[in-house]
Design an enzyme around this catalytic site. Structure first.
Site, PDB file in Angstrom:
ATOM      1  N   ASP A 268      -3.413  -4.386  -4.867  1.00 53.43           N
ATOM      2  CA  ASP A 268      -2.636  -3.157  -5.097  1.00 53.43           C
ATOM      3  C   ASP A 268      -1.227  -3.395  -5.633  1.00 53.43           C
ATOM      4  O   ASP A 268      -0.616  -2.472  -6.172  1.00 53.43           O
ATOM      5  CB  ASP A 268      -2.486  -2.311  -3.816  1.00 53.43           C
TER       6      ASP A 268
ATOM      7  N   ASP B 179       0.810  -1.216   0.000  1.00 54.25           N
ATOM      8  CA  ASP B 179       0.000   0.000   0.000  1.00 54.25           C
ATOM      9  C   ASP B 179       0.845   1.269   0.000  1.00 54.25           C
ATOM     10  O   ASP B 179       0.404   2.321   0.470  1.00 54.25           O
ATOM     11  CB  ASP B 179      -0.957  -0.001   1.196  1.00 54.25           C
TER      12      ASP B 179
ATOM     13  N   ASP C 287     -11.402   0.973   6.123  1.00 57.81           N
ATOM     14  CA  ASP C 287     -10.344   1.306   5.159  1.00 57.81           C
ATOM     15  C   ASP C 287      -9.246   2.143   5.791  1.00 57.81           C
ATOM     16  O   ASP C 287      -8.217   2.379   5.163  1.00 57.81           O
ATOM     17  CB  ASP C 287     -10.921   2.104   3.983  1.00 57.81           C
TER      18      ASP C 287
END
Length: 509
Positions: free
Chosen positions: A301, A263, A476
């Site tokens: 991701d 991330d 999140d």
């Protein structure tokens, strides 16, 4: 991070549960056949392109089974009174009580004849979870039925496939081909995580006003489990999860989420310390699956954030990331056909197709860039890509993006691919800050007015599956200085369960 029940895809066929106590002759069967199979194709030799292993197919028709010429053949004379007086059969079938199975085959006979196909106990009461009479003629036809097993061979019984050919009025030649008995496919349903964050919260808050709806709308439908550095023994944890799923006769979905530099150091940052540590972790993850049926979402991701425009990896770390993803794809592929792997490919905004080609001023990742990065990550070893993971784009928008990406992968790499869509939170589509059309869609920070999407099921419009990949209610994370985040909403860190967010997703409020 920027980013119920399952129906059988095909004709709906009635479930059959006939139980017949039939004598069966197995004198010509070998006393010890190969180890029984529990998963996938239970009769892998059923195409008869080569001689079946000794101890699988047997005959009580008066001569041994004839499997020359790529089919299974038998001739039956008159003089038998019962169907079971002349049979072809396959021993060594393992069944799980309550699990769904599909039997299919092609067959013909030299003259019009009625035969009986069964899947049944091989001894004792000969209980038959499936028994069906079939009328054959000289034209080869395909037959298929789905049934639920009422017996469990783990309890000591053994099972078999039989074609019962006796009781004919004239000498008859029979031919069978492409005999298949399958299980542990998607039609058995997705395994619900018994230890999800939502389930844990529900169990700990029995009197909360939100408990009932969070239980029925989320906890009972949470079908994906994430694995990362928080698993101190990932092999044991994966093995335990997959074992529970296979014992239930269902398909588990797992997310591997431990890539170094995860991330880009954002709200879901973390991951293994380096490439060596990651490969060791992935080897344990793969060993825990052990070739059993599973769906794996590989590293949300990771591919999109390897693009040069993301600018969070040095050139050396970028190459190392592709190498790690290739390693993971290769080792998951080596697990065999029952392990389905989907490499994450971002979402329709992040990697909106042709943006870079259409508008050079736009720094988004284009289809060609994504296709090339997927190629360097081992897409030809995977079953497809995952899109919209932990995001909110509608299913239609996500399918459109994935369809165009698949076409570009085919064009540039020569690889046919399919996709899965994360539908966990896309019931109302993507979020924009009210009154600010320049905000773009906000795919993180627990945006308001989002809603649960379709529960995990077989996909449509080219998608292999629609899956709840991001578990609804899991936060999140938020950045207090990010003006795109809604002013309201929970402050839970990424991955923590928020009952407030869960209730909002249920209500769309």
């Amino acid at each position: 991070m920027r980013t119920a029940s399952l129906l059988y895809a095909g004709s709906v066929i009635p479930l059959l549960a006939a139980s017949l106590a039939l004598p069966v002759h197995t004198a010509q069967a070998a006393s010890q056949g190969p180890a029984p199979l529990l998963y996938g194709e239970l009769a892998p030799e059923g195409a008869f392109t080569t001689a079946p292993p000794e101890g699988t197919w047997w005959s009580s028709t008066g001569s041994g089974p004839d499997h020359t010429g790529g089919t299974l053949k038998a001739s039956v004379a008159t003089g038998t009174n019962n169907r079971w007086d002349a049979q072809l059969g396959r021993d060594g079938i393992a069944l799980r009580a309550g699990a769904l199975y599909t039997l299919s085959f092609e067959a013909r006979s030299s003259v019009a004849s009625t035969v009986r196909a069964t899947v049944q106990q091989a001894s004792g009461s000969f209980e038959a979870p499936f028994a069906q009479d079939v009328t054959l003629d000289p034209v080869s036809r395909r037959y298929q039925w789905t049934f639920r097993s009422t017996i469990d061979t783990a309890a000591g019984a053994s099972a078999q496939i039989t074609f019962q050919l006796g009781g004919q009025n004239a000498p008859t030649d029979f031919t069978f081909d492409n005999v298949s008995l399958t299980t542990s496919t998607a039609r058995e349903g997705f395994f619900v995580d018994p230890g999800s964050n939502a389930r844990t919260w529900v169990d700990a808050h029995p009197t909360d006003d939100r408990t009932d709806k969070i239980r029925t709308r989320i906890a009972d439908r949470t079908t994906v489990k994430w694995f990362g550095g928080w698993n101190t023994d990932v092999q044991t944890d994966v093995d335990s999860y997959v074992s529970a799923a296979t014992a239930a006769g269902q398909v588990p979905t797992l997310v591997a989420y431990n890539i170094p530099g995860r991330d880009c150091g954002g709200a879901s940052g973390g991951g293994a310390a380096d490439a060596e540590a990651y490969k060791k972790w992935m080897a344990g993850f793969v060993a825990g699956i052990a070739g059993r049926p599973a769906i794996v979402i590989l590293e949300p991701d990771a591919v999109a954030q390897a693009d040069v425009e993301e600018n969070c990896l040095t050139p050396e770390r970028r190459e190392a990331r592709f190498d790690m993803l290739w390693y993971a794809s290769q080792h998951l592929d080596a697990q065999g056909p029952y392990v389905k792997t989907y490499l994450d490919a971002g979402n329709a905004t992040w990697t909106l197709g042709l943006r870079r080609e259409d508008d050079p001023a736009d720094n988004g990742i284009g289809l060609s860039d994504m296709a090339d990065m997927l190629g360097r990550s081992g897409i030809h070893l995977a079953d497809g890509v995952a899109v919209n993971v932990a995001n909110y784009h509608s299913t239609d928008i996500s399918n459109d993006y994935a369809r165009r990406l698949a076409a570009r992968v085919k064009e540039r790499l020569g690889v046919d691919t399919t996709w899965v869509v994360d539908t966990s939170r896309n019931g109302n589509g993507a979020y924009k800050i009210p009154g600010d059309e320049t905000s773009g869609q906000v795919g993180f920070c627990n945006p308001s007015l989002r809603k649960l999407g379709s529960a995990s099921r077989v996909g449509e419009d080219g998608a292999a599956y629609y899956l709840w990949i991001k578990n609804p209610g899991d936060s999140d994370g938020r950045h207090a200085d990010d003006t795109r985040c809604p002013a309201e909403g929970p402050q839970y860190k990424a991955g923590d369960f928020s009952p407030e967010f869960a209730a909002r997703l249920i209500d769309g409020s």
